[in-house]
Write a protein that holds these residues in place. Sequence first.
Motif, mmCIF file in Angstrom:
data_model
loop_
_atom_site.group_PDB
_atom_site.id
_atom_site.type_symbol
_atom_site.label_atom_id
_atom_site.label_comp_id
_atom_site.label_asym_id
_atom_site.label_seq_id
_atom_site.Cartn_x
_atom_site.Cartn_y
_atom_site.Cartn_z
ATOM 1 N N ARG A 1 4.791 7.597 -10.726
ATOM 2 C CA ARG A 1 6.199 8.006 -10.759
ATOM 3 C C ARG A 1 6.469 9.165 -11.709
ATOM 4 N N GLY A 2 5.658 9.366 -12.739
ATOM 5 C CA GLY A 2 5.902 10.460 -13.669
ATOM 6 C C GLY A 2 4.962 11.635 -13.475
ATOM 7 N N LEU B 1 0.819 -1.213 0.000
ATOM 8 C CA LEU B 1 0.000 0.000 0.000
ATOM 9 C C LEU B 1 0.856 1.268 0.000
ATOM 10 N N ALA B 2 2.027 1.202 0.575
ATOM 11 C CA ALA B 2 2.890 2.378 0.637
ATOM 12 C C ALA B 2 3.648 2.601 -0.661
ATOM 13 N N PHE B 3 4.093 1.549 -1.317
ATOM 14 C CA PHE B 3 4.995 1.717 -2.450
ATOM 15 C C PHE B 3 4.348 1.579 -3.828
ATOM 16 N N VAL B 4 3.252 0.862 -3.944
ATOM 17 C CA VAL B 4 2.596 0.715 -5.246
ATOM 18 C C VAL B 4 2.098 2.059 -5.785
ATOM 19 N N PRO B 5 1.437 2.902 -4.964
ATOM 20 C CA PRO B 5 1.026 4.206 -5.498
ATOM 21 C C PRO B 5 2.203 5.059 -5.952
ATOM 22 N N LEU B 6 3.321 4.957 -5.274
ATOM 23 C CA LEU B 6 4.510 5.702 -5.692
ATOM 24 C C LEU B 6 5.009 5.213 -7.047
ATOM 25 N N TYR B 7 4.907 3.916 -7.295
ATOM 26 C CA TYR B 7 5.329 3.362 -8.573
ATOM 27 C C TYR B 7 4.364 3.764 -9.683
ATOM 28 N N ILE B 8 3.067 3.736 -9.379
ATOM 29 C CA ILE B 8 2.061 4.078 -10.385
ATOM 30 C C ILE B 8 2.182 5.545 -10.797
#
Length: 98
Positions: A26-27, A17-24
């Motif tokens: 990213r741009g 939950l913490a890192f997937v939104p950051l990956y999605i």
Amino acid sequence: MKLFNKNMIILAFVALLAFVPLYIARGAEFAGADTQASEAISTLNASYTPWFESFWEPPSGEVESFLFALQAAVGSGFVFYYLGYTKGRNSINKRDQV
């Protein structure tokens, strides 16, 4: 052992939950509500002029973020102090009535 496995599953879920939104995102560029509102107003009415201007502009985005976080911390401090104070006062009143 089962508790350890459940905790590891929960920890993995929280990490996702913490890192997937950051990956999605990213741009993506994140703009504040003020910037988005002024852009929307200028597209609707190009001759719009604001009613007033800020009297002080923070020197950098970091200072602005710090002031926002400080404001949130002070506000939550007041709210939670009041909640704790009223809970303590109510528990003392209940104890004295018995």
